[in-house]
Motif scaffolding. Sequence first.
Motif, short mmCIF file in Angstrom:
data_model
loop_
_atom_site.label_atom_id
_atom_site.label_comp_id
_atom_site.label_asym_id
_atom_site.label_seq_id
_atom_site.Cartn_x
_atom_site.Cartn_y
_atom_site.Cartn_z
N ASN A 125 0.85 -1.20 0.00
CA ASN A 125 0.00 0.00 0.00
C ASN A 125 0.88 1.24 0.00
O ASN A 125 1.14 1.83 1.05
CB ASN A 125 -0.93 0.01 1.22
CG ASN A 125 -1.88 -1.16 1.24
OD1 ASN A 125 -1.59 -2.18 1.83
ND2 ASN A 125 -3.02 -1.02 0.59
N LEU A 177 0.37 4.28 -0.91
CA LEU A 177 -0.27 5.55 -0.58
C LEU A 177 -1.15 5.38 0.65
O LEU A 177 -1.93 4.43 0.75
CB LEU A 177 -1.13 6.03 -1.75
CG LEU A 177 -1.90 7.35 -1.53
CD1 LEU A 177 -0.93 8.51 -1.37
CD2 LEU A 177 -2.86 7.61 -2.69
N THR A 185 -4.19 1.39 -1.84
CA THR A 185 -4.26 2.53 -0.92
C THR A 185 -4.92 2.10 0.38
O THR A 185 -5.87 1.32 0.37
CB THR A 185 -5.09 3.67 -1.55
OG1 THR A 185 -4.52 4.03 -2.81
CG2 THR A 185 -5.12 4.89 -0.65
#
Length: 239
Positions: free
Chosen positions: A3, A5, A50
């Motif tokens: 992930n 972001l 994300t």
Amino acid sequence: MSNPLTVIVPCAGAGTRLGLPMPKELLPIGAGRVAIDGVFDLVRAARTPTRVVLVVDDHRVATLAHVHHRHRDVPVAAVRQRAESPELAGALESALEWANERILVLLPDQVLSAPPPNFLLDDVLAALERAPACVLAAHEDDPARIAMDGALCVDDTMRGQRVCHLVDKPGTDAAEQGRFNAVWFGLAFRREAAQQVIDQLAEATEPPLGGAPVIEVPPFTDLGTWPSLLRYWKDLPCA
């Protein structure tokens, strides 16, 4: 990194301007949806994995229950905002140790009036490859809105739109001078620039948001005041 972001969502504000028995992020926005759902729409639309970090206080049980029920397909963590670190800068400080190398801050009570550009969060990551920070913003020329919002001066250069100046809630006098022409929807930055961003939000320093590239988003409504909230509800289509 699975992930790359992290989206930080500050949810610990008292919402004193509204005085409602519910958090601002749970205000209804039509069709069985509430304000914070817009954040998760953007996360789901991203091609890049994300995760979301909610910054909460002890009164956000309903918010956490809603997110768990409605958005369980999105990786989410919740952290408590430190009592000694108030406001937006404090929310970032509280969440920073849970964030990855690229960070985007989205407020849970700001609702876009039109669909955003495709893959908006991917555009954010691309911008952060070229600069330590970037700003998501919408054009605004209403002094009353600028006075009470995150105000920007955005300049068009050969390198595209850039931030000249950023002030949170500059007040009526500054807004009426015509210095500002946009309001920010989100702030993004590399982890190594995080402390500089926090310092700027606390009005201690100018970089790195000064000169940062701007990613334009559609107009949006800040549901944090009664006039804006009532206008938004009035314009909702009837069921």
